[in-house]
Design a protein around this motif. Structure first.
Motif, PDB file in Angstrom:
ATOM      1  N   GLY A 142       0.797  -1.220   0.000  1.00  0.00           N
ATOM      2  CA  GLY A 142       0.000   0.000   0.000  1.00  0.00           C
ATOM      3  C   GLY A 142       0.830   1.270   0.000  1.00  0.00           C
ATOM      4  O   GLY A 142       2.050   1.247  -0.183  1.00  0.00           O
ATOM      5  N   ASP A 143       0.159   2.410   0.221  1.00  0.00           N
ATOM      6  CA  ASP A 143       0.827   3.701   0.120  1.00  0.00           C
ATOM      7  C   ASP A 143       2.008   3.854   1.076  1.00  0.00           C
ATOM      8  O   ASP A 143       2.957   4.585   0.787  1.00  0.00           O
ATOM      9  N   THR A 144       1.949   3.189   2.209  1.00  0.00           N
ATOM     10  CA  THR A 144       3.078   3.247   3.151  1.00  0.00           C
ATOM     11  C   THR A 144       4.373   2.804   2.483  1.00  0.00           C
ATOM     12  O   THR A 144       5.450   3.358   2.742  1.00  0.00           O
ATOM     13  N   ALA A 145       4.268   1.819   1.588  1.00  0.00           N
ATOM     14  CA  ALA A 145       5.449   1.246   0.947  1.00  0.00           C
ATOM     15  C   ALA A 145       6.072   2.165  -0.099  1.00  0.00           C
ATOM     16  O   ALA A 145       7.160   1.879  -0.599  1.00  0.00           O
ATOM     17  N   ILE A 146       5.410   3.265  -0.420  1.00  0.00           N
ATOM     18  CA  ILE A 146       5.994   4.206  -1.377  1.00  0.00           C
ATOM     19  C   ILE A 146       7.273   4.799  -0.801  1.00  0.00           C
ATOM     20  O   ILE A 146       8.267   5.001  -1.505  1.00  0.00           O
ATOM     21  N   ARG A 147       7.267   5.052   0.505  1.00  0.00           N
ATOM     22  CA  ARG A 147       8.425   5.671   1.150  1.00  0.00           C
ATOM     23  C   ARG A 147       9.200   4.714   2.063  1.00  0.00           C
ATOM     24  O   ARG A 147      10.369   4.943   2.351  1.00  0.00           O
ATOM     25  N   ARG A 148       8.520   3.658   2.523  1.00  0.00           N
ATOM     26  CA  ARG A 148       9.163   2.787   3.506  1.00  0.00           C
ATOM     27  C   ARG A 148       8.794   1.339   3.201  1.00  0.00           C
ATOM     28  O   ARG A 148       7.621   1.036   2.954  1.00  0.00           O
ATOM     29  N   ALA A 149       9.792   0.454   3.209  1.00  0.00           N
ATOM     30  CA  ALA A 149       9.542  -0.947   2.890  1.00  0.00           C
ATOM     31  C   ALA A 149       8.553  -1.570   3.875  1.00  0.00           C
ATOM     32  O   ALA A 149       8.613  -1.305   5.077  1.00  0.00           O
ATOM     33  N   VAL A 150       7.633  -2.369   3.339  1.00  0.00           N
ATOM     34  CA  VAL A 150       6.675  -3.109   4.161  1.00  0.00           C
ATOM     35  C   VAL A 150       7.058  -4.580   4.085  1.00  0.00           C
ATOM     36  O   VAL A 150       6.976  -5.201   3.020  1.00  0.00           O
ATOM     37  N   GLU A 151       7.462  -5.134   5.203  1.00  0.00           N
ATOM     38  CA  GLU A 151       8.018  -6.492   5.217  1.00  0.00           C
ATOM     39  C   GLU A 151       7.031  -7.539   4.684  1.00  0.00           C
ATOM     40  O   GLU A 151       5.864  -7.549   5.040  1.00  0.00           O
ATOM     41  N   SER A 152       7.532  -8.381   3.822  1.00  0.00           N
ATOM     42  CA  SER A 152       6.819  -9.559   3.308  1.00  0.00           C
ATOM     43  C   SER A 152       5.621  -9.234   2.425  1.00  0.00           C
ATOM     44  O   SER A 152       4.947 -10.143   1.951  1.00  0.00           O
ATOM     45  N   ALA A 153       5.342  -7.955   2.173  1.00  0.00           N
ATOM     46  CA  ALA A 153       4.162  -7.608   1.371  1.00  0.00           C
ATOM     47  C   ALA A 153       4.256  -8.189  -0.033  1.00  0.00           C
ATOM     48  O   ALA A 153       3.258  -8.643  -0.599  1.00  0.00           O
ATOM     49  N   GLU A 154       5.463  -8.229  -0.596  1.00  0.00           N
ATOM     50  CA  GLU A 154       5.610  -8.709  -1.967  1.00  0.00           C
ATOM     51  C   GLU A 154       5.489 -10.232  -2.068  1.00  0.00           C
ATOM     52  O   GLU A 154       5.360 -10.773  -3.161  1.00  0.00           O
ATOM     53  N   ASP A 155       5.507 -10.914  -0.937  1.00  0.00           N
ATOM     54  CA  ASP A 155       5.434 -12.374  -0.943  1.00  0.00           C
ATOM     55  C   ASP A 155       4.004 -12.908  -0.914  1.00  0.00           C
ATOM     56  O   ASP A 155       3.796 -14.128  -0.976  1.00  0.00           O
ATOM     57  N   LYS A 156       3.030 -12.033  -0.815  1.00  0.00           N
ATOM     58  CA  LYS A 156       1.631 -12.455  -0.740  1.00  0.00           C
ATOM     59  C   LYS A 156       1.107 -12.717  -2.147  1.00  0.00           C
ATOM     60  O   LYS A 156       0.839 -11.792  -2.909  1.00  0.00           O
ATOM     61  N   ILE A 157       0.938 -13.977  -2.493  1.00  0.00           N
ATOM     62  CA  ILE A 157       0.610 -14.381  -3.857  1.00  0.00           C
ATOM     63  C   ILE A 157      -0.725 -13.820  -4.334  1.00  0.00           C
ATOM     64  O   ILE A 157      -0.900 -13.536  -5.520  1.00  0.00           O
ATOM     65  N   HIS A 158      -1.681 -13.632  -3.435  1.00  0.00           N
ATOM     66  CA  HIS A 158      -2.979 -13.095  -3.832  1.00  0.00           C
ATOM     67  C   HIS A 158      -3.150 -11.632  -3.425  1.00  0.00           C
ATOM     68  O   HIS A 158      -4.223 -11.057  -3.602  1.00  0.00           O
ATOM     69  N   GLY A 159      -2.077 -11.027  -2.912  1.00  0.00           N
ATOM     70  CA  GLY A 159      -2.151  -9.644  -2.461  1.00  0.00           C
ATOM     71  C   GLY A 159      -2.465  -8.658  -3.564  1.00  0.00           C
ATOM     72  O   GLY A 159      -3.254  -7.720  -3.391  1.00  0.00           O
ATOM     73  N   GLY A 160      -1.855  -8.855  -4.728  1.00  0.00           N
ATOM     74  CA  GLY A 160      -2.083  -7.937  -5.841  1.00  0.00           C
ATOM     75  C   GLY A 160      -3.515  -7.974  -6.332  1.00  0.00           C
ATOM     76  O   GLY A 160      -4.131  -6.937  -6.585  1.00  0.00           O
ATOM     77  N   TRP A 161      -4.053  -9.194  -6.477  1.00  0.00           N
ATOM     78  CA  TRP A 161      -5.432  -9.321  -6.944  1.00  0.00           C
ATOM     79  C   TRP A 161      -6.407  -8.753  -5.917  1.00  0.00           C
ATOM     80  O   TRP A 161      -7.400  -8.117  -6.277  1.00  0.00           O
TER      81      TRP A 161
END
Length: 272
Positions: A97-116
């Motif tokens: 989400g928007d928080t990750a624009i400026r600061r890394a959000v741990e494990s967010a990219e590993d969520k296989i269904h997160g994008g959908w």
């Protein structure tokens, strides 16, 4: 090993002079345009299909994590002010989400269904197009979104800098500018990020031109959000109509855009 993770062609960076570092980075950057050029036919295919889809009410979504996600958001955010398009036609989403624009959000990219799941907030439908941006080509957040988009009849594409990547196997259109190892091993914000940015520039600029958002070589629908842009727009009107700058600026501020001024003048001409 993925090309983007392979060892730099340069060693002992910490022992280089400032001049040597800068020259070496520049030498590596010179390879980027060649890699992007090799993908023009793929970019053309995507843009051609996008024109028809957006004219039919579709939208363009960019999805990415980290640097890739930020680049998509950057490109999407520039479309309304540059071309006067409504917000919501080109949309950038980032894992975390928007928080990750400026600061890394741990494990967010590993969520296989997160994008959908993030796309569902926009009532996504078969008219829309999803472009996954992943330098490595293996980001679960992006790959899962493209898989689900395919299942639901959307057009999918990807921008990646690794050959034979998982994301390229999923996307309908795979854009793959392979720029080679980074100067700083694994730092894909460098060559890979620059290549992605160049491709994004090509996609949306060409798309907006073909959608009629440019006249000649001018951004006639740009939003007048600051003094610089008012001056730029006024100069466009001076060049187009041959009137003095003060009158051009008055007309621009009255009508709200360069296009509106030109259309107003055209409508006042005989036989219009």
């Amino acid at each position: 090993m993925k090309v983007t993770e392979s060892t730099s062609l340069y060693d002992n960076l910490d022992k280089m002079s400032v001049s040597e570092i800068l020259t070496s980075i520049n030498n590596e950057d010179a390879k980027i345009h060649i890699a992007v050029k090799s993908q023009i036919s793929k970019i053309e295919e995507l843009v051609t299909r996008l024109v028809d889809r957006i004219q039919s009410g579709g939208r363009l979504f960019y999805l990415g994590a980290g640097t890739s996600g930020r680049l998509g958001i950057l490109d999407a955010s520039e479309i309304p002010p540059t071309f006067g398009m409504p917000h919501g036609v080109v949309i950038g989403l980032i894992a975390g989400g928007d928080t990750a624009i400026r600061r890394a959000v741990e494990s967010a990219e590993d969520k296989i269904h997160g994008g959908w799941e993030d796309l569902q907030q926009y009532n996504i439908n078969e008219k829309d197009t999803v472009v996954g941006i992943a330098a490595s080509g293996g980001t679960p957040y992006v790959i899962g979104a493209l898989q689900d988009a395919n299942k639901n009849g959307l057009l999918t594409a990807c921008i990646t800098c690794n050959p034979d990547s998982e994301i390229a196997k999923v996307a309908t259109i795979a854009i793959e500018p392979i720029v080679g190892p980074e100067f700083l091993t694994g730092s894909t914000r460098m060559k890979a990020g620059t290549a992605q940015k160049l491709v994004l520039n090509m996609i949306t600029t060409t798309l907006m031109i073909k959608l009629g958002r440019v006249k000649g070589n001018k951004m006639v629908d740009m939003q007048l959000t600051n003094k610089k842009l008012v001056e730029r727009g006024s100069k466009m009107i001076v060049d187009e109509l041959g009137i003095d700058f003060e009158e051009a600026q008055r007309l621009l501020l009255f009508h709200g855009s360069v296009r509106a001024v030109l259309n107003s003048i055209k409508n006042q001409l005989p036989n219009n």
